[in-house]
Design an enzyme around this catalytic site. Structure first.
Site, PDB file in Angstrom:
ATOM      1  N   GLU A  83      -2.769  -9.031   3.988  1.00 19.58           N
ATOM      2  CA  GLU A  83      -3.107  -9.590   5.302  1.00 19.58           C
ATOM      3  C   GLU A  83      -4.586  -9.980   5.391  1.00 19.58           C
ATOM      4  O   GLU A  83      -4.987 -10.694   6.310  1.00 19.58           O
ATOM      5  CB  GLU A  83      -2.746  -8.609   6.425  1.00 19.58           C
ATOM      6  N   CYS A 122       0.824  -1.203   0.000  1.00 20.68           N
ATOM      7  CA  CYS A 122       0.000   0.000   0.000  1.00 20.68           C
ATOM      8  C   CYS A 122       0.866   1.265   0.000  1.00 20.68           C
ATOM      9  O   CYS A 122       1.547   1.539  -0.975  1.00 20.68           O
ATOM     10  CB  CYS A 122      -0.973  -0.044   1.185  1.00 20.68           C
ATOM     11  N   HIS A 171      -3.656  -5.094   0.196  1.00 21.52           N
ATOM     12  CA  HIS A 171      -3.513  -5.587   1.564  1.00 21.52           C
ATOM     13  C   HIS A 171      -3.538  -7.115   1.614  1.00 21.52           C
ATOM     14  O   HIS A 171      -4.608  -7.723   1.722  1.00 21.52           O
ATOM     15  CB  HIS A 171      -4.636  -5.032   2.433  1.00 21.52           C
TER      16      HIS A 171
END
Length: 383
Positions: free
Chosen positions: A354, A262, A352
């Site tokens: 995660e 990001c 992202h």
């Protein structure tokens, strides 16, 4: 921002965009006033992770899903210690949350943390307006903050813009902390906190990585004091053009394995000599299709970015740190979604991996990072 925590359910409210368009509804969360950049999020779920994502600092988030708050708020899914959005906009909030993990309603959580919001407006019309006109400054006003539209518009137009905003230090940790490896420790990573989400170091810990999370103001000496096998650049808010690239350039010069996501992708791009620019309305949601150009696979990914890297899609570029290429691209609009250095172990993505909230298609990127660190360690042992 001024707020009150009383009477949110009944107070009339108005949302005023900087171009003069207004929407009237009812207060949701705290009563008062707030300012920020109006952006929209297309996720149908994951609102708790969105609210607590530091990347949303100084942004007023419009949820495109009509029903929000259905599962309430729990004590496990926060991505940081507080809500970071500047304001919250929903169409039809849940009256009664229903989930076995719920501890309180979303309205109660917003009120407790002083987040001013508005409900009962046509979020589809607002989203279409932002798509056509672009993300812009906005104010939400309720209770004693209500006034005539002309004076409210003037206040919105005086609010700071996102372009040129240096915000990482406002959301990052002020003191280093360590997230220990789960199971056997295999690597040590220095993670530069530019607005990091809690799930990110956890994903690395699951892979045997001890993560030293450092403040955004950390120096190269601070980074290398932990003797890292790799360096991680986190997500975060603001304009990447304002960031200091000294630490990133030092990492590249030492050829330490580097992974950025990001905001970290944007900073790596700038360190390599590429420019960054502000997108018209950004990518925010958990359903963005991205192609990994190194494998040809398409993954559905979670995004939250209003800026992007300007790099050529059709060729390998020469940089001060070796050859670089665009590794990932958004299939909706061809925005650069990842970079990869070909002559040293460094790469980044704009989204992202995660997956909090979001799909898990990009989890392999953490494995790619561990593979780079493992290769670097083996090369060091042979030397």
């Amino acid at each position: 921002m001024t707020i009150s925590t009383r009477g949110a359910a009944k107070a009339p409210a108005v949302l005023v965009l900087e171009d003069g368009r207004t929407f009237r509804g009812r207060a949701y969360g705290a009563v008062g006033e707030t300012f920020g950049e109006a952006v929209f999020n297309t996720g149908m779920t994951g609102y708790q992770e969105t609210l607590t994502d530091p990347s949303y600092h100084r942004q007023v988030v419009v949820m495109t899903a009509p029903h929000v708050g259905n599962t309430g708020v729990n004590d496990e899914d926060d991505e940081s210690k507080r809500i970071w959005v500047a304001g919250y906009v929903v169409r039809d909030p849940a009256r009664i949350p229903s989930n076995w993990r719920s501890r309180r309603s979303l309205d109660e959580q917003l009120t407790a943390q002083g987040v001013v919001g508005i409900s009962g407006i046509d979020t589809r019309a607002l989203t279409r307006h932002l798509r056509e006109r672009g993300a812009m400054r906005v104010g939400i006003f309720s209770g004693d903050a209500l006034a005539d539209d002309t004076s409210l518009l003037a206040r919105v137009q005086q609010a700071p813009e996102m372009k040129g905003a240096d915000l990482s230090a406002e959301v990052a940790t002020t003191e280093p902390y360590v997230v220990p490896a789960i199971g056997e420790k295999k690597f040590t990573v220095a993670a530069l906190d530019l607005g990091i989400k809690g799930m990110t170091p956890h994903r690395m810990a699951e892979r045997g990585i001890e993560v030293h999370v450092l403040p955004a103001t950390a120096t190269a000496d601070d980074v290398y004091a932990v003797n890292p096998d790799g360096v991680f650049l986190s997500n975060g808010p603001g304009d990447p053009a304002t960031a200091d690239l000294t630490v990133i350039k030092a990492v590249l010069e030492r050829r330490t394995p580097l992974f950025g996501i990001c905001f970290g992708n944007q900073l790596l791009g700038r360190a390599l000599g590429f420019g960054t620019y502000k997108l018209k309305y950004g990518h925010r949601g958990i359903n963005q299709p991205v192609q990994d150009r190194t494998t040809g696979k398409v993954e559905v990914t979670a995004h939250n970015h209003g800026f992007a890297v300007e790099a050529p899609l059709d060729k390998v570029s020469d940089t001060p740190y070796g050859r670089a290429e665009v590794s990932h691209v958004c299939l909706n609009d061809n925005v650069v979604e990842g970079l990869r250095l070909l002559d040293q172990p460094a790469f980044s993505v704009q989204y992202h991996p995660e997956a909090a909230a979001g799909p898990h298609d990009a989890a392999y990127l953490f494995d790619r990072f561990t593979s780079l660190m493992n290769t670097a360690l083996m090369e060091a042992e042979r030397a």
